[in-house]
Design a protein around this motif. Structure first.
Motif, PDB file in Angstrom:
ATOM      1  N   GLY A 155      -9.810  -1.622 -12.368  1.00 43.94           N
ATOM      2  CA  GLY A 155      -8.973  -2.548 -11.623  1.00 43.94           C
ATOM      3  C   GLY A 155      -8.058  -1.828 -10.652  1.00 43.94           C
ATOM      4  N   ASP A 156      -7.020  -2.532 -10.224  1.00 45.88           N
ATOM      5  CA  ASP A 156      -6.149  -2.052  -9.152  1.00 45.88           C
ATOM      6  C   ASP A 156      -5.067  -1.140  -9.720  1.00 45.88           C
ATOM      7  OD1 ASP A 156      -5.097  -1.749  -6.638  1.00 45.88           O
ATOM      8  OD2 ASP A 156      -3.949  -3.617  -6.683  1.00 45.88           O
ATOM      9  N   ILE A 157      -5.478   0.061 -10.123  1.00 52.13           N
ATOM     10  CA  ILE A 157      -4.546   1.071 -10.617  1.00 52.13           C
ATOM     11  C   ILE A 157      -4.038   1.881  -9.418  1.00 52.13           C
ATOM     12  CG2 ILE A 157      -4.225   2.998 -12.203  1.00 52.13           C
ATOM     13  CD1 ILE A 157      -4.976   0.357 -13.565  1.00 52.13           C
ATOM     14  N   THR A 158      -2.766   2.192  -9.427  1.00 55.21           N
ATOM     15  CA  THR A 158      -2.112   2.848  -8.296  1.00 55.21           C
ATOM     16  C   THR A 158      -2.913   4.034  -7.763  1.00 55.21           C
ATOM     17  OG1 THR A 158       0.050   2.208  -9.151  1.00 55.21           O
ATOM     18  CG2 THR A 158       0.001   4.012  -7.554  1.00 55.21           C
ATOM     19  N   ALA A 159      -3.070   4.079  -6.465  1.00 58.58           N
ATOM     20  CA  ALA A 159      -3.733   5.199  -5.803  1.00 58.58           C
ATOM     21  C   ALA A 159      -2.707   6.267  -5.457  1.00 58.58           C
ATOM     22  CB  ALA A 159      -4.451   4.732  -4.542  1.00 58.58           C
ATOM     23  N   ALA A 160      -3.054   7.524  -5.735  1.00 62.39           N
ATOM     24  CA  ALA A 160      -2.254   8.652  -5.247  1.00 62.39           C
ATOM     25  C   ALA A 160      -2.757   9.027  -3.863  1.00 62.39           C
ATOM     26  CB  ALA A 160      -2.385   9.834  -6.202  1.00 62.39           C
ATOM     27  N   TRP A 161      -1.845   9.325  -2.951  1.00 65.49           N
ATOM     28  CA  TRP A 161      -2.217   9.665  -1.583  1.00 65.49           C
ATOM     29  C   TRP A 161      -1.835  11.117  -1.300  1.00 65.49           C
ATOM     30  CZ3 TRP A 161      -3.949   6.105   2.409  1.00 65.49           C
ATOM     31  CH2 TRP A 161      -4.217   4.819   1.910  1.00 65.49           C
ATOM     32  N   ALA A 162      -2.740  11.816  -0.673  1.00 71.29           N
ATOM     33  CA  ALA A 162      -2.520  13.210  -0.282  1.00 71.29           C
ATOM     34  C   ALA A 162      -2.555  13.319   1.236  1.00 71.29           C
ATOM     35  CB  ALA A 162      -3.572  14.117  -0.907  1.00 71.29           C
ATOM     36  N   GLU A 163      -2.096  14.450   1.734  1.00 66.91           N
ATOM     37  CA  GLU A 163      -2.106  14.704   3.180  1.00 66.91           C
ATOM     38  C   GLU A 163      -2.683  16.089   3.428  1.00 66.91           C
ATOM     39  OE1 GLU A 163       0.991  15.035   6.960  1.00 66.91           O
ATOM     40  OE2 GLU A 163       1.500  13.792   5.220  1.00 66.91           O
TER      41      GLU A 163
END
Length: 888
Positions: A155-163
């Motif tokens: 399901g909609d589990i928080t996404a980690a974002w990288a750069e």
């Protein structure tokens, strides 16, 4: 035509972040020892290729839909397998489920848990509402410390974002690497810096997603339940596909190995001839039923774009040249790659090389006959650019103004080039990338467009009206204006007719076109797409004397240009007496009659082979048949003639196409740009596996880049590892990461149930059950203890992956038995019991085993030394890193 929207490029200028660490920490046996392998700096980069206005969803847009709020986790629920289900090496799987989704999928979730228990896993289940990436990671770390080998986010589990290099994207590697250090240096919510911290940069466990939240094909719960049912059916042997792999590799990587043979041995079909790797061809291959598909193609989050550039081929180009006298000339040729040329049937040039195109690479002193002459060129191609050029000059390298050129045989047809070759052009007008469909309706000139009547050198809209003449019919704005993107350009010409006449204006353009004749708008085609000559035919009325023609062409990305000519409906030229501005004499030949491409993987014969049969004698016209297709009209701008672009009639496979096609495929690895960006609406990796009948796994990237060094993934799969285990091992083998590796790999996402295995241990005939036929195969593969070289067909019998098939494997085979019959037959070398066979069969089996084992014992000292040396060379040193580590 290719539209390549590089929002996310590998060699971005500007901020270079995520420092590369050289620290080796806890590792798999191959971590830190980099074999001869693919280096992404020397592999053609994947590019974001999309229709106008489609960009990757941004972090800001994601945050707007997912405002930060503290995580609320439910209590853990732990299920352990029964003594009958428990395997020797018991593992733990952790399921973290969106609290809003969990109540709607309980029956399917319970079935999934039971499937995992039956495979010997302990199963931890919890739900979560909200949560930051750091909180989700802390939960995952606690599960790893409790023994979990992998985590499934449902399901909609928080996404980690990288750069990385200025590109911001979802990165599940953040959740997989638990002892490295990830830092958000500017406190904007995404992680710009990753290093080894107190551990290493590689992952400690695998993380997979079952994520249908951004798909709109059906309710999320319905798609999730249907997916878990498919996973169950696969594990039960109900869902299957033919045991084979498909490698569908576009022209930019036609010679790149993807190593599906490590799983499917010889049962792999590969398509990498650039001209035939099309959207239709890809879908047709999927429809045949495939166990595993590796596709390599430029893409965006919602679709693949299949170009049609020929690879490993040869193409013919022919033209008729009229000279008013017999005269000495120079034929000057340039090519990518090799070229062979005939003038009036005589070979005048052969250069079988692999090189890039530059003009006038070869200069041949020859002569033209008075009247018509035939020039035939055959151009070979390996991969990459595919171009050539040709021109005739006098002995002093000057243009010969009185030569004329024709494509159709002059013996049977008249002049065939009535294109407008010279224009006054104004632009290029740069606009916003998200304003594409307004380019044609935006007046950039500052005065009424329908009243335009410029003179050369006049300033309008901030630009001079400048004369541009082309050797061919195609007016190439891309080259003329230094590869502009996002905007529009104008072209104007005065057309002189001796009388009032009605006919048609035939146009080709890339992208859209808006046209005025004598102040009247006669066309407004606000389209996105590539150039095709004469693709639009507009009725026109020319007045006697001067007529004003204004053409405005819009541009998204990539190729940009147009062609125009006045014809009657049957194609015969209208009687136009003159144009202002008038054309220059032809320098480089812009029009060719082409035939091909003829596929030939043998570089030694690619240029020398006669594909036409007596090729030196051909005198073709448009439409004449050839061994492959027919001779076709090819129009260019002269410098160079781009063969690849001529044959590139690319097409799309979009997320909706995947849904509509519902192809019978189980596993996908998508070497493509962006389809794993699960935060985007109807992301392609999700379209493959949700709301479809059979598909189970997609490995895909949320950004530009993808997997390289495929052997590090497929070889573990071939040893019987689950997809999740092989995914983790692949990542661990790549670590530590240089900058180019971060750009290629950090967006990789595993979509689907990570416990699935393409290779089922014990299922030697790949029919999804383990029965008498597999028993027979196991018997054939039995080696006894000790290292040996197993055949590919015996990998499924080596349950413990120790490179032999012995009694330990027999014990595991018995436990995996599905029958019928329900009781596995006894196996003499391990059971000590005689099966219900004839005395002669038993005797034969014992003799055969005795001979085999005797042969193993008599191995020479030299062979033993070689085996020992090989084993020592394959030994890897591992180190243990402290658990935990700062991660946020």
């Amino acid at each position: 035509m290719i539209r390549r929207y590089m929002y996310v490029m590998f060699l971005c200028s500007g901020m270079i972040v995520l420092f590369a660490s050289q620290v080796n920490g806890q590792a798999s046996p191959m971590s830190g020892i980099k074999k001869a392998r693919q280096d992404g700096r020397f592999v053609n980069p994947l590019e974001w290729v999309s229709p106008p206005g489609i960009k990757p969803g941004s972090y800001a847009e994601y945050r707007a839909l997912h405002p930060s709020r503290p995580a609320v986790f439910s209590r853990l629920k732990l299920l352990t397998p029964s003594s009958q289900e428990r395997k020797a090496a018991q593992a733990r799987i952790s399921l973290l489920i969106d609290e809003n989704l969990a109540p709607s999928i309980q029956p399917a979730l319970a079935m999934y848990q039971q499937d995992l228990l039956a495979e010997g896993y302990s199963v931890v289940t919890a739900t979560v509402s909200g949560g930051t990436a750091a909180e989700i990671k802390a939960w995952i770390r606690s599960e790893y410390n409790s023994g979990s080998e992998g985590v499934v986010l449902i399901g909609d589990i928080t996404a980690a974002w990288a750069e990385v290099s200025g590109d911001v994207f979802p990165s599940d590697l953040f959740y997989m690497d638990l002892d490295g250090l990830w830092r958000d240096m500017d406190n904007d919510g995404d992680y710009e810096v990753h290093d080894a911290g107190f551990g290493d940069e590689g992952p400690e466990l695998y993380v997979a997603r079952i994520y249908a939240h951004t798909l709109d094909y059906a309710p999320e719960a319905t798609m999730t339940e249907a997916y878990l049912t498919k996973s169950h059916d696969y594990k039960q042997g109900i869902l299957s596909q033919p045991w084979r792999g498909l490698e569908y590799v576009e022209e930019d990587w036609f010679d790149m190995e993807v190593n599906l043979n490590q799983v499917y041995d010889q049962d792999v079909v590969r398509y990498d001839f650039g001209y035939s790797t099309s959207a239709a061809g890809y879908l047709d291959q999927l429809d045949l039923g495939q166990h595993f598909v590796q596709v390599c193609v430029h893409s965006f989050s919602g679709g693949h774009y299949f170009s049609r550039h020929p690879t490993e081929a040869a193409v013919y180009a022919h033209v008729y040249v009229h000279s008013p006298t017999t005269q000495s000339v120079k034929l000057q040729l340039g090519c990518d790659d090799g070229i062979k040329a005939w003038l009036n049937g005589n070979v005048v040039c052969v250069h079988d090389v692999s090189q890039g195109w530059t003009p006038d690479q070869y200069v041949i002193a020859t002569s033209l006959n008075s009247g018509w002459n035939r020039l035939l060129c055959k151009i070979s191609q390996g991969g990459g650019d595919y171009q050539f050029s040709a021109r005739f000059t006098d002995p002093d390298d000057q243009i010969i103004p009185d030569l004329t050129y024709q494509l159709n045989d002059p013996a049977s047809s008249g002049p065939d080039d009535n294109f407008i070759h010279a224009w006054l052009v104004n632009g290029f007008y740069q606009d916003s990338d998200d304003n594409f469909y307004n380019y044609l309706t935006t007046n950039y000139l500052g005065s009424p467009e329908d009243q335009v009547n410029p003179q050369e050198g006049q300033v309008m809209g901030g630009f001079f009206w400048t004369r541009l003449s082309s050797d061919g019919p195609y007016i190439d704005y891309q080259s003329s204006f230094d590869d502009p993107d996002f905007g529009a350009c104008y072209a104007f010409v005065r057309v002189f007719s001796p009388e009032a006449v009605s006919g048609e204006l035939w146009l080709g353009y890339d992208d859209g076109a808006r046209v005025w004749l004598n102040g009247q708008e006669i066309l407004n085609d606000n389209r996105y797409g590539g150039y095709t000559v004469d693709m639009t035919k507009v009725p026109v009325d020319l007045v006697a004397g001067q007529n004003r023609l204004l053409v405005k062409i819009s541009e998204w990305m990539g190729d940009h240009g147009f062609s125009a000519r006045f014809c009657f409906s049957d194609g015969t030229p209208m009687n136009v007496s003159a144009y202002d501005p008038g054309p220059d004499p032809v320098n480089y030949i812009g029009n060719w009659l082409v035939n091909g491409p003829y596929e030939n993987a043998d570089g030694a014969t690619r240029l020398t082979q006669d594909y036409l049969g007596n090729e030196s004698t051909v005198s073709p016209s448009a439409g004449d048949p050839a061994p492959l297709g027919s001779w076709e009209l090819g129009y260019g701008s002269g410098y160079p003639f781009d063969i690849a672009a001529y044959y590139d009639h690319g097409d799309w496979v979009l997320s909706q196409d995947v849904q509509d096609r519902d192809a019978p495929v189980l596993f996908y690895n998508l070497f493509s740009c962006g389809p794993g960006r699960f935060t985007d609406q109807n992301y392609l990796a999700g379209a493959y596996i949700f709301n479809t009948s059979t598909s189970l796994i997609t490995i895909a990237s949320s950004k530009s880049g993808s997997m390289l060094n495929f052997l590090d993934f497929t070889e573990p799969l071939g040893r019987g590892m689950s997809v999740g285990q092989a995914f983790r091992e692949w990542f661990e083998t790549q670590a530590p990461f240089e900058l180019w590796e971060r750009e290629w790999y950090y967006g990789l996402v595993l979509n689907g149930d990570p416990t699935l295995r393409p290779l089922i241990k014990g299922d030697l005939d790949h029919d999804q059950d383990i029965d008498q036929l597999d028993f027979d195969g196991f018997s054939d593969c039995f080696t006894g203890p000790g290292p040996t070289v197993l055949s590919d067909s015996c990998r499924c019998a080596d349950f413990d992956n120790d490179q032999d098939v012995d009694c330990d494997d027999w014990t595991a085979f018995q436990a995996a038995w599905t029958g019928p019959p329900t009781q596995v037959p006894p196996f003499v070398p391990c059971d000590g019991a005689v099966p219900a066979l004839s005395m002669w069969a038993v005797l034969a089996l014992l003799i055969g085993l005795s001979l085999f084992l005797g042969h193993q014992t008599i191995t020479s000292r030299e062979e033993k030394k070689n085996i020992d040396h090989t084993l020592q060379a394959d030994t890897r040193i591992t180190s243990t890193a402290p658990e935990g580590g700062t991660t946020y």
